[in-house]
Structure formats: C-alpha cells, structure tokens
Scaffold this motif. Structure first.
Motif, PDB file in Angstrom:
ATOM      1  N   UNK A 136       0.804  -1.221   0.000  1.00 36.03           N
ATOM      2  CA  UNK A 136       0.000   0.000   0.000  1.00 36.03           C
ATOM      3  C   UNK A 136       0.842   1.279   0.000  1.00 36.03           C
ATOM      4  N   UNK A 137       2.004   1.251  -0.651  1.00 36.93           N
ATOM      5  CA  UNK A 137       2.856   2.437  -0.673  1.00 36.93           C
ATOM      6  C   UNK A 137       2.253   3.482  -1.605  1.00 36.93           C
ATOM      7  N   UNK A 138       1.948   4.642  -1.049  1.00 38.48           N
ATOM      8  CA  UNK A 138       1.407   5.753  -1.828  1.00 38.48           C
ATOM      9  C   UNK A 138       2.494   6.712  -2.294  1.00 38.48           C
ATOM     10  N   UNK A 139       3.595   6.775  -1.544  1.00 39.58           N
ATOM     11  CA  UNK A 139       4.646   7.726  -1.900  1.00 39.58           C
ATOM     12  C   UNK A 139       5.946   7.327  -1.211  1.00 39.58           C
ATOM     13  N   UNK A 140       7.047   7.698  -1.829  1.00 44.82           N
ATOM     14  CA  UNK A 140       8.364   7.577  -1.211  1.00 44.82           C
ATOM     15  C   UNK A 140       8.785   8.994  -0.822  1.00 44.82           C
ATOM     16  N   UNK A 141       8.911   9.220   0.476  1.00 49.36           N
ATOM     17  CA  UNK A 141       9.188  10.557   0.995  1.00 49.36           C
ATOM     18  C   UNK A 141      10.349  10.466   1.986  1.00 49.36           C
ATOM     19  N   UNK A 142      11.555  10.849   1.586  1.00 49.80           N
ATOM     20  CA  UNK A 142      12.674  10.832   2.537  1.00 49.80           C
ATOM     21  C   UNK A 142      12.415  11.764   3.715  1.00 49.80           C
ATOM     22  N   UNK A 143      12.893  11.360   4.874  1.00 49.86           N
ATOM     23  CA  UNK A 143      12.806  12.241   6.032  1.00 49.86           C
ATOM     24  C   UNK A 143      13.605  13.513   5.773  1.00 49.86           C
ATOM     25  N   UNK A 144      13.130  14.595   6.339  1.00 55.28           N
ATOM     26  CA  UNK A 144      13.825  15.871   6.232  1.00 55.28           C
ATOM     27  C   UNK A 144      14.228  16.390   7.592  1.00 55.28           C
ATOM     28  N   UNK A 145      14.990  17.456   7.590  1.00 53.61           N
ATOM     29  CA  UNK A 145      15.499  18.041   8.826  1.00 53.61           C
ATOM     30  C   UNK A 145      15.094  19.507   8.889  1.00 53.61           C
ATOM     31  N   UNK A 146      14.841  19.967  10.085  1.00 51.77           N
ATOM     32  CA  UNK A 146      14.487  21.370  10.304  1.00 51.77           C
ATOM     33  C   UNK A 146      15.780  22.188  10.252  1.00 51.77           C
ATOM     34  N   UNK A 147      16.016  22.845   9.141  1.00 43.75           N
ATOM     35  CA  UNK A 147      17.290  23.549   8.938  1.00 43.75           C
ATOM     36  C   UNK A 147      17.339  24.891   9.660  1.00 43.75           C
ATOM     37  N   UNK A 148      16.234  25.288  10.268  1.00 46.82           N
ATOM     38  CA  UNK A 148      16.278  26.467  11.144  1.00 46.82           C
ATOM     39  C   UNK A 148      16.650  26.047  12.554  1.00 46.82           C
ATOM     40  N   UNK A 329      23.653  20.846   1.301  1.00 43.33           N
ATOM     41  CA  UNK A 329      22.848  19.721   0.836  1.00 43.33           C
ATOM     42  C   UNK A 329      21.672  19.429   1.763  1.00 43.33           C
ATOM     43  N   UNK A 330      21.847  19.674   3.061  1.00 40.75           N
ATOM     44  CA  UNK A 330      20.715  19.514   3.969  1.00 40.75           C
ATOM     45  C   UNK A 330      19.582  20.456   3.583  1.00 40.75           C
ATOM     46  N   UNK A 331      19.937  21.694   3.256  1.00 40.74           N
ATOM     47  CA  UNK A 331      18.926  22.682   2.859  1.00 40.74           C
ATOM     48  C   UNK A 331      18.337  22.336   1.498  1.00 40.74           C
ATOM     49  N   UNK A 332      19.194  21.914   0.572  1.00 39.97           N
ATOM     50  CA  UNK A 332      18.777  21.697  -0.815  1.00 39.97           C
ATOM     51  C   UNK A 332      17.996  20.393  -1.002  1.00 39.97           C
ATOM     52  N   UNK A 333      18.408  19.331  -0.299  1.00 39.30           N
ATOM     53  CA  UNK A 333      17.883  17.998  -0.582  1.00 39.30           C
ATOM     54  C   UNK A 333      17.015  17.400   0.520  1.00 39.30           C
ATOM     55  N   UNK A 334      17.193  17.854   1.748  1.00 34.90           N
ATOM     56  CA  UNK A 334      16.569  17.147   2.873  1.00 34.90           C
ATOM     57  C   UNK A 334      15.820  18.093   3.804  1.00 34.90           C
TER      58      UNK A 334
END
Length: 354
Positions: A136-148, A329-334
C-alpha cells in the motif's frame, strides 16, 4: 504549547514512545510544519515545540464524527503500538478515520508488523528500498530536517569550549547503546584512533536499556583499561534542545551501526554543518552525496574507521569543505518543509477519494 484538547481535528499524529527517538524527531519536525495547515492533535507523548498531547481515548472520542469539510479524519502512525491502536479505532469501533503509516525499515518486517502494515490505508516509505518491503505504498518521501532548528555556528571551537566536555575538538555518535547501533564498533574505533588525536574528545550520546546495561559496562571496562575514560564520555540521552546546541560544535559525527532503517542524526548533523563518517547502512550513502559530505565505510570495520578518522581530523583542508557541503545539501535535498508537503499530498489524495 496549549491547545483545546476537545477541538475537532482533521489530523491526529501519534507518538506513544516516552523516549525521544529518531522516529520522534521525524514526527516532531513534520508536525511543526503541519500545524499551520491543518487542525491537528498530537496523541500520546509530548514532542518539542508541538501542541500538548491528548490521550488515545480523547483521540477516539474526537474521531466519532468526521471533521468539518472532510469525509474522515486521518491518523498518522509510525510504530507498531500506534498502528494497533488506530486499527482498533477504525475496524472495531468503526470510527470514520483512515490510517497512514510511515515505514523506514529496509528489511522484511516480522509477522506481526507485516500484518499491521497490511491493514493500513496508505503507507509512506522513506526510501525506494524501504518501499520494497511493505504494501500500500502511496509515496516515497525521505525524512527531512528542520534547517532552522539545526544550523551551523560561526565559531565551532568556541562552541565546543563551552560544552564542558574537555579537549579542543569534539566528535560524537548518537543513538541507543546496543550492538545493532554499533556502539562497540565506535568504541573500538576510538581506542585505535584517539591516541593519535590528543586534542579530541569523543561522546557516546544515548542510553542503554536495562537489557544492554551489561553491554555498556563492558564498553566502559575496555575504555578504562586503555586509559581513555576522560576522553570517551557517556553523557547519556540529551534533550532535543541541548542536542541542537551541541551538534554544531562537533568536528564530525561518527555513526557505525550494523543496521539502520534511515537515520536522522546524520541529517541533523549535516544541517548543523557537521560532516559524517558512517557505515554503509540506512540512507547514509545518499546523505554523503558521493563523498561531498562525508565518508562511508563497510560495516563492522573499526580499523578502517580509525584510519579514516585520523585522516579527516588531521587533514586541515577536507573537513571545512565537507562541512559547507553538508549544510548546503541539507537545505537543498533534505528539508523538512518538503517532507511535510509530500506527506500532506498523501493526505489530500485520501480525502479526495472519500
């Protein structure tokens, strides 16, 4: 943060674990983004800078009627116990809810979690690899980080000097103290490397459960026998705000687990301008962007890890460039902002289907 605990809500985000884990960190980061868009309740245990939680019983009571303008409420769950509670509410109590589960594991689940996952209305996998093991996978969504929340400091050395841990420079590993997390691999790496790095102090940030107290005692004995008890420290589990203050003062994050589903600590370090030395598991290789942000090693390889650690910390030019790349890269990708947007799209699709 006070909220009306009896307010109708369209989204219920569960957090049943009292400990602040990587799963907790991801839930908190996304929830902080979602608060501006949805009427949302946190259910279970508190998370930093999130609404005060309500009980599961209150969540069930508030889910008896669909929220205004929605055909049902969504419960977003991330753990087995949370899936079980949501399934009971939907299938036994017949509440008008749909259940969304985030799956990070990059291996086959055992029988009980597999059954629970099979009952989800939608699954969000954190990586393409994780998506191979669930239905039942609806999306692949990598975890992100709060860059603030996680950001570099202007003077790393000054930040470390006020940490109170000693030495001129600091490195750390973060996670539960147990064999799967490679705590023993980290310690063996430090025993090999620190004699050649006299200004470095190493931290093992995390705690051991009762089951692993003997494991921890063995590690401490090894360290004492090597005469490094003042340079390999066990500060325990850190509060989220304390960790956010400490991370930018580190020269390097060293994560050497034997298995990791995804791994949030590297992302938090990257956002703080801290490169990564890590074993080849989780999503670590992708984090490092072909070596721009860090170094990836074979698992359970303390000799190679010690060699790489010495090379990085004794090489004056490589780490600053990696630190800059890590933040960029954290800001740009994650970014957690993008993660929340992609998760919200799954909710909206479910609501549109009615």
């Amino acid at each position: 943060m006070r909220v009306d605990s009896e307010r109708m809500a369209e989204l219920f985000v569960t957090n049943f674990n009292r400990n602040y884990t990587g799963v907790s960190a991801t839930a908190a980061g996304v929830l902080r983004q979602q608060m501006a868009r949805y009427d949302v309740h946190l259910v279970g245990q508190p998370l930093p800078d999130c609404p005060d939680p309500i009980t599961p019983a209150a969540a069930r009571r508030l889910s008896h009627t669909p929220p205004p303008g929605r055909p049902f409420a969504i419960w977003h769950v991330r753990r087995n116990s949370e899936m079980q509670t949501a399934i009971w509410a939907r299938d036994v109590l017949r509440l008008p809810i749909r259940v969304v589960f985030t799956s990070a594991a990059q291996r086959l689940h055992s029988v009980w979690p597999r059954w629970l996952i099979s009952r989800m209305d939608a699954v969000i996998a954190t990586t393409a690899r994780a998506a191979e093991f669930v239905q039942h996978v609806r999306a692949v969504v990598p975890h992100g980080v709060d860059t603030a929340r996680f950001a570099p400091v202007d003077d790393r050395a000054a930040a470390w000097s006020v940490s109170g841990f000693g030495g001129r420079r600091g490195i750390a590993t973060i996670g539960r103290i147990r064999p799967e997390k490679g705590t023993n691999v980290f310690v063996e790496t430090m025993l090999r490397a620190l004699p050649d790095l006299p200004d470095v102090t190493a931290l093992v940030i995390g705690k051991a459960t009762n089951k692993h107290e003997g494991f921890l005692a063995g590690l401490r004995a090894q360290i004492a026998a090597a005469g490094l008890s003042e340079r390999i420290l066990f500060p325990g589990e850190m509060a989220p705000d304390d960790l956010a203050r400490l991370l930018p003062s580190l020269e390097l994050l060293v994560q050497l687990p034997l298995y990791e589903g995804y791994g949030m600590a590297p992302l938090e370090a990257m956002a703080s301008g801290v490169p990564l030395l890590a074993s080849d598991t989780g999503y670590f290789r992708h984090f490092t962007q072909e070596g721009a942000n860090g170094v990836i090693l074979d698992r359970d390889a303390p000799v190679a890890a010690a060699k790489a650690l010495r090379a990085l910390l004794n090489g004056p030019d490589r780490l600053p460039a990696m630190a800059r790349n890590a933040r960029e890269d954290a800001v740009r990708l994650f970014s957690v902002t993008q993660e929340a947007a992609d998760i919200n799209a799954v909710y909206e699709a479910l609501w549109a289907e009615g």
